[in-house]
Design a protein around this motif. Structure first.
Motif, PDB file in Angstrom:
ATOM      1  N   MET A 249     -11.242  87.509 -12.440  1.00 53.08           N
ATOM      2  CA  MET A 249     -10.568  87.174 -13.824  1.00 53.08           C
ATOM      3  C   MET A 249      -9.358  88.086 -14.040  1.00 53.08           C
ATOM      4  N   TYR A 250      -8.273  87.770 -14.941  1.00 50.32           N
ATOM      5  CA  TYR A 250      -7.210  88.489 -15.475  1.00 50.32           C
ATOM      6  C   TYR A 250      -7.476  89.894 -15.982  1.00 50.32           C
TER       7      TYR A 250
ATOM      8  N   MET B  81      -4.043  82.596 -31.492  1.00 48.16           N
ATOM      9  CA  MET B  81      -5.478  82.532 -32.045  1.00 48.16           C
ATOM     10  C   MET B  81      -5.167  82.049 -33.514  1.00 48.16           C
TER      11      MET B  81
ATOM     12  N   MET C  17      -5.949  75.518 -26.406  1.00 46.78           N
ATOM     13  CA  MET C  17      -5.152  76.942 -26.448  1.00 46.78           C
ATOM     14  C   MET C  17      -5.323  77.600 -24.980  1.00 46.78           C
ATOM     15  N   HIS C  18      -6.490  77.316 -24.519  1.00 46.69           N
ATOM     16  CA  HIS C  18      -6.797  78.149 -23.090  1.00 46.69           C
ATOM     17  C   HIS C  18      -5.615  77.439 -22.085  1.00 46.69           C
TER      18      HIS C  18
ATOM     19  N   MET D 137      -0.532  82.733 -17.630  1.00 48.36           N
ATOM     20  CA  MET D 137      -1.568  83.215 -16.505  1.00 48.36           C
ATOM     21  C   MET D 137      -2.212  82.126 -15.718  1.00 48.36           C
TER      22      MET D 137
ATOM     23  N   ASP E 140      -9.018  80.572 -14.487  1.00 50.44           N
ATOM     24  CA  ASP E 140     -10.229  79.421 -14.495  1.00 50.44           C
ATOM     25  C   ASP E 140     -10.767  79.343 -15.727  1.00 50.44           C
TER      26      ASP E 140
ATOM     27  N   TYR F 269     -20.655  73.798 -23.744  1.00 50.45           N
ATOM     28  CA  TYR F 269     -19.729  74.829 -22.753  1.00 50.45           C
ATOM     29  C   TYR F 269     -19.862  74.353 -21.357  1.00 50.45           C
TER      30      TYR F 269
ATOM     31  N   SER G 255     -18.371  75.680 -17.453  1.00 51.15           N
ATOM     32  CA  SER G 255     -17.603  76.465 -16.897  1.00 51.15           C
ATOM     33  C   SER G 255     -18.064  76.474 -15.323  1.00 51.15           C
TER      34      SER G 255
ATOM     35  N   ARG H  70     -18.390  79.052 -13.620  1.00 47.85           N
ATOM     36  CA  ARG H  70     -18.990  80.210 -13.566  1.00 47.85           C
ATOM     37  C   ARG H  70     -20.253  80.211 -14.227  1.00 47.85           C
TER      38      ARG H  70
HETATM   39  C1  HEM Z   1      -5.934  84.312 -27.941  1.00 47.57           C
HETATM   40  C2  HEM Z   1      -7.128  84.158 -27.722  1.00 47.57           C
HETATM   41  C3  HEM Z   1      -7.741  84.426 -26.243  1.00 47.57           C
HETATM   42  C4  HEM Z   1      -7.234  84.487 -24.959  1.00 47.57           C
HETATM   43  C5  HEM Z   1      -5.873  85.034 -24.653  1.00 47.57           C
HETATM   44  C6  HEM Z   1      -8.070  84.051 -23.884  1.00 47.57           C
HETATM   45  C7  HEM Z   1      -7.787  84.240 -22.840  1.00 47.57           C
HETATM   46  C8  HEM Z   1      -8.669  84.088 -21.347  1.00 47.57           C
HETATM   47  C9  HEM Z   1      -8.483  84.388 -20.392  1.00 47.57           C
HETATM   48  C10 HEM Z   1      -7.579  85.122 -19.579  1.00 47.57           C
HETATM   49  C11 HEM Z   1      -9.767  84.262 -19.561  1.00 47.57           C
HETATM   50  C12 HEM Z   1     -10.030  84.483 -18.060  1.00 47.57           C
HETATM   51  C13 HEM Z   1      -9.947  83.369 -17.079  1.00 47.57           C
HETATM   52  C14 HEM Z   1      -9.824  83.870 -15.821  1.00 47.57           C
HETATM   53  O1  HEM Z   1      -9.113  84.854 -15.517  1.00 47.57           O
HETATM   54  O2  HEM Z   1     -10.168  82.865 -14.903  1.00 47.57           O
HETATM   55  C15 HEM Z   1     -10.639  83.460 -20.418  1.00 47.57           C
HETATM   56  C16 HEM Z   1     -11.749  83.164 -20.139  1.00 47.57           C
HETATM   57  C17 HEM Z   1     -12.692  82.849 -21.169  1.00 47.57           C
HETATM   58  N1  HEM Z   1     -12.688  82.319 -22.695  1.00 47.57           N
HETATM   59 FE1  HEM Z   1     -10.890  82.958 -23.696  1.00 47.57          FE
HETATM   60  N2  HEM Z   1      -9.165  83.455 -24.330  1.00 47.57           N
HETATM   61  C18 HEM Z   1      -9.059  83.434 -25.776  1.00 47.57           C
HETATM   62  C19 HEM Z   1      -9.917  83.145 -26.730  1.00 47.57           C
HETATM   63  C20 HEM Z   1     -10.995  82.638 -26.663  1.00 47.57           C
HETATM   64  C21 HEM Z   1     -12.165  82.194 -27.570  1.00 47.57           C
HETATM   65  C22 HEM Z   1     -11.770  82.244 -28.912  1.00 47.57           C
HETATM   66  C23 HEM Z   1     -13.080  81.958 -26.820  1.00 47.57           C
HETATM   67  C24 HEM Z   1     -14.342  81.257 -27.832  1.00 47.57           C
HETATM   68  C25 HEM Z   1     -15.371  80.779 -27.191  1.00 47.57           C
HETATM   69  C26 HEM Z   1     -12.851  81.980 -25.474  1.00 47.57           C
HETATM   70  C27 HEM Z   1     -13.944  81.725 -24.539  1.00 47.57           C
HETATM   71  C28 HEM Z   1     -13.647  82.273 -23.103  1.00 47.57           C
HETATM   72  C29 HEM Z   1     -14.487  82.202 -22.074  1.00 47.57           C
HETATM   73  C30 HEM Z   1     -16.079  81.997 -22.332  1.00 47.57           C
HETATM   74  C31 HEM Z   1     -14.121  82.545 -20.912  1.00 47.57           C
HETATM   75  C32 HEM Z   1     -14.805  82.696 -19.536  1.00 47.57           C
HETATM   76  C33 HEM Z   1     -14.634  82.123 -18.429  1.00 47.57           C
HETATM   77  C34 HEM Z   1     -15.863  80.981 -17.983  1.00 47.57           C
HETATM   78  O3  HEM Z   1     -16.460  80.695 -18.715  1.00 47.57           O
HETATM   79  O4  HEM Z   1     -15.682  80.617 -17.038  1.00 47.57           O
HETATM   80  N3  HEM Z   1     -11.581  82.597 -25.224  1.00 47.57           N
HETATM   81  N4  HEM Z   1      -9.985  83.441 -21.619  1.00 47.57           N
END
Ligand code: HEM
Length: 182
Positions: free
Chosen positions: A1-2, A86, A103-104, A111, A115, A133, A135, A137
């Motif tokens: 992850m980042y 956000m 958003m993602h 980035m 993933d 949800y 993923s 992962r």
């Molecule tokens: C501006 C706000 C946010 C930013 C900049 C952001 C950015 C990121 C980044 C960079 C990753 C890592 C992915 C990787 O490196 O492979 C990630 C993962 C994730 N984000 Fe966000 N995110 C934000 C808000 C949110 C919010 C509000 C949620 C709410 C549910 C969320 C849920 C997740 C989850 C669950 C992951 C884990 C990856 C997975 O499940 O495989 N994120 N996000």
């Protein structure tokens, strides 16, 4: 992850514990400063080594730790340059979750190796919100529970968050009634 994720974990430890605790965690994790570059990506093993070291040093059960990290992430993300992203995604839980995949995707432009997960709101009324949800992962359910709790707090909303692991997704329910009765 980042590295941004690692930075958030470091901030969280500094907030709830202290710099000394962080030094011990860093040593145990086998990570060094090179693993905290926001715009650099690392294998998930690195991220999980960090989480494992925090767990080992604090003694927190892994589920509680992931949930606390999820809640913390909401505050953390809003304190970075992604704050406006956000803010634009919505002012209530349902709107934000409906916009989260978009958003993602937009975050992926800065980035590209991320993933990202997927969230689909499948039901929403005054009592209950259900979101699926997905993923690549596994094992991050408690992190997502904490994220949803953090979002409720962000929007001054209330609800009990529960989940059920299904075959190809995890079904989350935010029960607003339960929170009002309690
Ligand atoms: C501006 C706000 C946010 C930013 C900049 C952001 C950015 C990121 C980044 C960079 C990753 C890592 C992915 C990787 O490196 O492979 C990630 C993962 C994730 N984000 Fe966000 N995110 C934000 C808000 C949110 C919010 C509000 C949620 C709410 C549910 C969320 C849920 C997740 C989850 C669950 C992951 C884990 C990856 C997975 O499940 O495989 N994120 N996000």
């Amino acid at each position: 992850m980042y590295g941004m994720i690692h930075q958030a974990a470091r901030e969280m430890v500094h907030t709830v514990a202290d710099a000394e605790t962080w030094s011990v965690i860093l040593e145990k994790s086998g990570l060094d400063e090179e693993h905290f570059i926001s715009a650099q990506t690392y294998t998930d093993d690195v991220t999980f080594a960090l989480i494992g070291a925090i767990q080992g040093v604090t003694g927190m059960p892994i589920g509680d730790l992931l949930a606390a990290f999820g809640r913390y992430w909401i505050e953390f993300a809003a304190s970075t340059s992604y704050r406006s992203v956000m803010e634009m995604a919505g002012n209530d839980l349902e709107s934000l979750l409906n916009n989260l995949d978009r958003m993602h995707t937009s975050i992926k432009s800065t980035m590209p190796d991320a993933d990202m997960p997927s969230f689909i709101v499948v039901h929403s009324d005054a009592q209950r919100l259900e979101v699926e949800y997905r993923s690549s992962r596994s094992g991050l359910e408690m992190f997502v529970k904490g994220l949803l709790e953090g979002l409720l707090e962000r929007f001054d909303d209330e609800g009990d968050v529960s989940f059920d692991v299904r075959e190809d997704h995890v079904a989350f329910t935010v029960d607003r009634r339960a929170a009002k009765v309690a």
